[in-house]
Scaffold this active site. Structure first.
Site, PDB file in Angstrom:
ATOM      1  N   ASP A 153      -2.507   1.374  -4.986  1.00  8.61           N
ATOM      2  CA  ASP A 153      -3.691   1.655  -4.177  1.00  8.61           C
ATOM      3  C   ASP A 153      -4.788   0.662  -4.554  1.00  8.61           C
ATOM      4  O   ASP A 153      -5.545   0.891  -5.500  1.00  8.61           O
ATOM      5  CB  ASP A 153      -4.156   3.093  -4.412  1.00  8.61           C
ATOM      6  CG  ASP A 153      -5.373   3.452  -3.566  1.00  8.61           C
ATOM      7  OD1 ASP A 153      -5.800   2.606  -2.743  1.00  8.61           O
ATOM      8  OD2 ASP A 153      -5.893   4.565  -3.729  1.00  8.61           O
ATOM      9  N   LEU A 154      -4.857  -0.450  -3.824  1.00 10.35           N
ATOM     10  CA  LEU A 154      -5.776  -1.527  -4.192  1.00 10.35           C
ATOM     11  C   LEU A 154      -7.238  -1.181  -3.947  1.00 10.35           C
ATOM     12  O   LEU A 154      -8.123  -2.004  -4.223  1.00 10.35           O
ATOM     13  CB  LEU A 154      -5.400  -2.810  -3.444  1.00 10.35           C
ATOM     14  CG  LEU A 154      -4.039  -3.404  -3.819  1.00 10.35           C
ATOM     15  CD1 LEU A 154      -3.781  -4.687  -3.051  1.00 10.35           C
ATOM     16  CD2 LEU A 154      -3.947  -3.643  -5.322  1.00 10.35           C
ATOM     17  N   ARG A 196       0.847  -1.179   0.000  1.00  8.10           N
ATOM     18  CA  ARG A 196       0.000   0.000   0.000  1.00  8.10           C
ATOM     19  C   ARG A 196       0.891   1.241   0.000  1.00  8.10           C
ATOM     20  O   ARG A 196       1.987   1.221   0.584  1.00  8.10           O
ATOM     21  CB  ARG A 196      -0.924   0.006   1.221  1.00  8.10           C
ATOM     22  CG  ARG A 196      -0.208   0.209   2.536  1.00  8.10           C
ATOM     23  CD  ARG A 196      -1.157   0.177   3.725  1.00  8.10           C
ATOM     24  NE  ARG A 196      -1.759  -1.123   3.897  1.00  8.10           N
ATOM     25  CZ  ARG A 196      -2.580  -1.435   4.891  1.00  8.10           C
ATOM     26  NH1 ARG A 196      -2.914  -0.515   5.786  1.00  8.10           N
ATOM     27  NH2 ARG A 196      -3.081  -2.640   4.992  1.00  8.10           N
ATOM     28  N   GLY A 234      -5.158 -12.231  15.904  1.00  4.93           N
ATOM     29  CA  GLY A 234      -4.279 -13.054  16.719  1.00  4.93           C
ATOM     30  C   GLY A 234      -2.834 -12.770  16.368  1.00  4.93           C
ATOM     31  O   GLY A 234      -2.536 -12.127  15.359  1.00  4.93           O
ATOM     32  N   HIS A 235      -1.938 -13.249  17.227  1.00  5.88           N
ATOM     33  CA  HIS A 235      -0.509 -13.148  16.958  1.00  5.88           C
ATOM     34  C   HIS A 235       0.167 -14.450  17.361  1.00  5.88           C
ATOM     35  O   HIS A 235      -0.451 -15.346  17.970  1.00  5.88           O
ATOM     36  CB  HIS A 235       0.111 -11.956  17.686  1.00  5.88           C
ATOM     37  CG  HIS A 235      -0.040 -10.664  16.936  1.00  5.88           C
ATOM     38  ND1 HIS A 235       0.507 -10.454  15.685  1.00  5.88           N
ATOM     39  CD2 HIS A 235      -0.689  -9.513  17.255  1.00  5.88           C
ATOM     40  CE1 HIS A 235       0.210  -9.237  15.266  1.00  5.88           C
ATOM     41  NE2 HIS A 235      -0.523  -8.649  16.202  1.00  5.88           N
ATOM     42  N   ASP A 236       1.460 -14.542  17.036  1.00  8.41           N
ATOM     43  CA  ASP A 236       2.234 -15.766  17.210  1.00  8.41           C
ATOM     44  C   ASP A 236       1.909 -16.519  18.495  1.00  8.41           C
ATOM     45  O   ASP A 236       1.588 -17.706  18.476  1.00  8.41           O
ATOM     46  CB  ASP A 236       3.731 -15.402  17.176  1.00  8.41           C
ATOM     47  CG  ASP A 236       4.643 -16.576  17.433  1.00  8.41           C
ATOM     48  OD1 ASP A 236       5.314 -17.028  16.500  1.00  8.41           O
ATOM     49  OD2 ASP A 236       4.712 -17.054  18.584  1.00  8.41           O
ATOM     50  N   GLY A 256      -1.198 -12.613   2.953  1.00  7.13           N
ATOM     51  CA  GLY A 256      -1.326 -12.923   4.365  1.00  7.13           C
ATOM     52  C   GLY A 256      -2.428 -12.143   5.041  1.00  7.13           C
ATOM     53  O   GLY A 256      -2.324 -11.838   6.239  1.00  7.13           O
ATOM     54  N   ASP A 259       5.306 -17.824  13.964  1.00  9.13           N
ATOM     55  CA  ASP A 259       5.396 -17.081  12.704  1.00  9.13           C
ATOM     56  C   ASP A 259       6.334 -17.730  11.701  1.00  9.13           C
ATOM     57  O   ASP A 259       6.002 -17.864  10.513  1.00  9.13           O
ATOM     58  CB  ASP A 259       5.873 -15.654  12.977  1.00  9.13           C
ATOM     59  CG  ASP A 259       4.764 -14.749  13.474  1.00  9.13           C
ATOM     60  OD1 ASP A 259       3.598 -15.172  13.456  1.00  9.13           O
ATOM     61  OD2 ASP A 259       5.068 -13.613  13.892  1.00  9.13           O
ATOM     62  N   ARG A 306      -6.515 -11.473   6.347  1.00  2.00           N
ATOM     63  CA  ARG A 306      -7.560 -12.294   6.959  1.00  2.00           C
ATOM     64  C   ARG A 306      -8.411 -12.931   5.864  1.00  2.00           C
ATOM     65  O   ARG A 306      -8.542 -12.371   4.759  1.00  2.00           O
ATOM     66  CB  ARG A 306      -8.461 -11.448   7.863  1.00  2.00           C
ATOM     67  CG  ARG A 306      -7.769 -10.918   9.104  1.00  2.00           C
ATOM     68  CD  ARG A 306      -8.788 -10.498  10.155  1.00  2.00           C
ATOM     69  NE  ARG A 306      -8.266  -9.479  11.048  1.00  2.00           N
ATOM     70  CZ  ARG A 306      -8.865  -9.088  12.161  1.00  2.00           C
ATOM     71  NH1 ARG A 306     -10.026  -9.630  12.508  1.00  2.00           N
ATOM     72  NH2 ARG A 306      -8.340  -8.156  12.927  1.00  2.00           N
TER      73      ARG A 306
END
Length: 386
Positions: free
Chosen positions: A69-70, A45, A134-136, A92, A165, A94
């Site tokens: 700019d998607l 982005r 969430g995270h690692d 990567g 990760d 969601r």
């Protein structure tokens, strides 16, 4: 900035990858692919995103940065143009985000049926937690991996974000992409690779599952052979406050450990489990009598399986790693070399991390055959960073 694309020398030379920029395991996977010779184009982005970017962001090395700019349909169409000539797409986000943008597997496979579509998430593309943040540590928490980590019986300790990760995440994404590429060479058809950190971490812990099934394993920390439960597989402090790692598992290695420590007539036998507290105290007392450097000099190159524990800043100067050139200084940054190594198609470190998102937009889009790059820049669909 002048760059040369498609010059990779590793075994993946000729493979083209479109990376929809994310954080953590996705970039790490694309770093690996680029290290191994793939021609990767990183779509970011404009302005970049949190936790990424800059000339020291090694996870972004080896590939150009293109800012699109998607939110604009023309930018989405540009990515689909890139996909048409690519072998792999990596994303990567969601679940559902790329579909809403018009870049989901169905839309991409309409343009390129042989595309390998790699998806990197924590929870996976399905299941009740699939759309949750969430995270690692959250991912490894539910797989049984985090519960057993550390030598503190009172609470688990997490090892940064290495296990989830990068161990259960990016590594398994790369494995899946390479397997799908091989299959596509035969079938002519691409597929989706659903790489979930929860799945990879569970698979990474297969030996732990085997131990549990055997009945020889307890889920109490510091109570098993490889988690500090055995005094001959543990960490000991030296007189200068540094530490030594001791991994003398096999009987002959344990005997060498005891001999070099000068404890043949005092140390309990390796299998005398009831005397492990006595053995641990003896080892701790002994290691505390000399500095780490003195112990390293005594043990290095022996079969006692003992090594000094050093921080990353000192690891680069370790004689063994120095001899192998495991770390190199490239573009003013000390960094790890690509791994593994190949006898005939060695990998090379090529493009340094982009100093900012969109640093290579004009040249990279042109090199990939995108039409009217100047028009895309003029209309704000693409952005070229200064």
């Amino acid at each position: 900035m002048s760059i040369e694309l498609g010059k990779g020398t590793g075994p993946l030379a000729g493979i083209k990858v479109v990376e929809i920029a994310g954080i953590g395991p996705g970039p790490h996977a694309c770093m690996i692919l680029a290290d191994l010779g793939a021609d990767v184009i990183r779509v970011e982005r404009p302005g970049g995103q949190m936790l990424t970017g800059g000339s020291h962001d090694l996870l972004n090395r080896g590939r150009p940065s293109v800012a699109l700019d998607l939110k604009q349909p023309e930018a989405v169409a540009t990515v689909l143009d890139l996909v048409e000539g690519a072998d792999v797409l990596v994303e990567g986000m969601r679940p559902g985000v790329l579909e809403r943008l018009g870049l989901g597997p169905e839309q991409c496979h309409e343009r390129n049926p042989a595309l390998v579509y790699g998806r990197m998430t924590g929870w996976g593309q399905s299941g009740p937690l699939a759309t949750a943040a969430g995270h690692d540590m959250n991912y490894i928490a539910i797989t049984g991996a985090l519960h057993g980590l550390g030598q503190d019986k009172a609470r688990p300790h997490f090892p940064g974000n290495l296990v989830g990760d990068f161990g259960g995440g990016s590594t398994y994404l790369v494995i899946g992409i390479l397997a799908a590429l091989l299959e596509a060479r035969v079938s002519g058809r691409g597929q989706v690779v659903d790489a979930a950190i929860v799945d990879g971490t569970a698979h990474l812990n297969a030996m732990g599952a085997a131990f549990l099934a055997s009945g020889t394993f307890t889920e109490e920390r510091a109570a098993n052979l490889l988690d500090g439960g055995a005094p001959f597989y543990d960490v000991y402090e030296t007189s200068d406050g540094e530490h030594m790692s001791v991994g003398a598992l096999e009987p002959q290695f344990f005997a060498e450990l005891v001999r070099l420590l000068g404890l043949e007539d005092r140390c309990p036998g390796q299998l005398e489990m009831e005397r492990y507290p006595e053995m641990r105290a003896l080892l701790a007392e002994t290691f505390a009598q000399r500095t780490q450097a003195e112990w390293v000099e005594l043990f290095e190159g022996t079969d006692a399986c003992v090594a000094g524990i050093v921080p990353l800043s000192r690891a680069v100067d370790h004689p063994h790693l120095s001899a192998r050139e495991t770390f190199v200084t490239k573009d003013g940054i000390v960094q790890p070399q690509p791994a593994p190594r190949f006898s005939r198609t060695p990998a090379t470190l090529d493009l340094p991390p982009a100093p900012r998102a969109g640093a290579h937009t004009r040249e990279a889009l042109a090199a990939w055959g995108v039409a009217d790059v100047e028009g895309l820049l003029e209309r704000g669909v693409a952005v070229q960073a200064d």
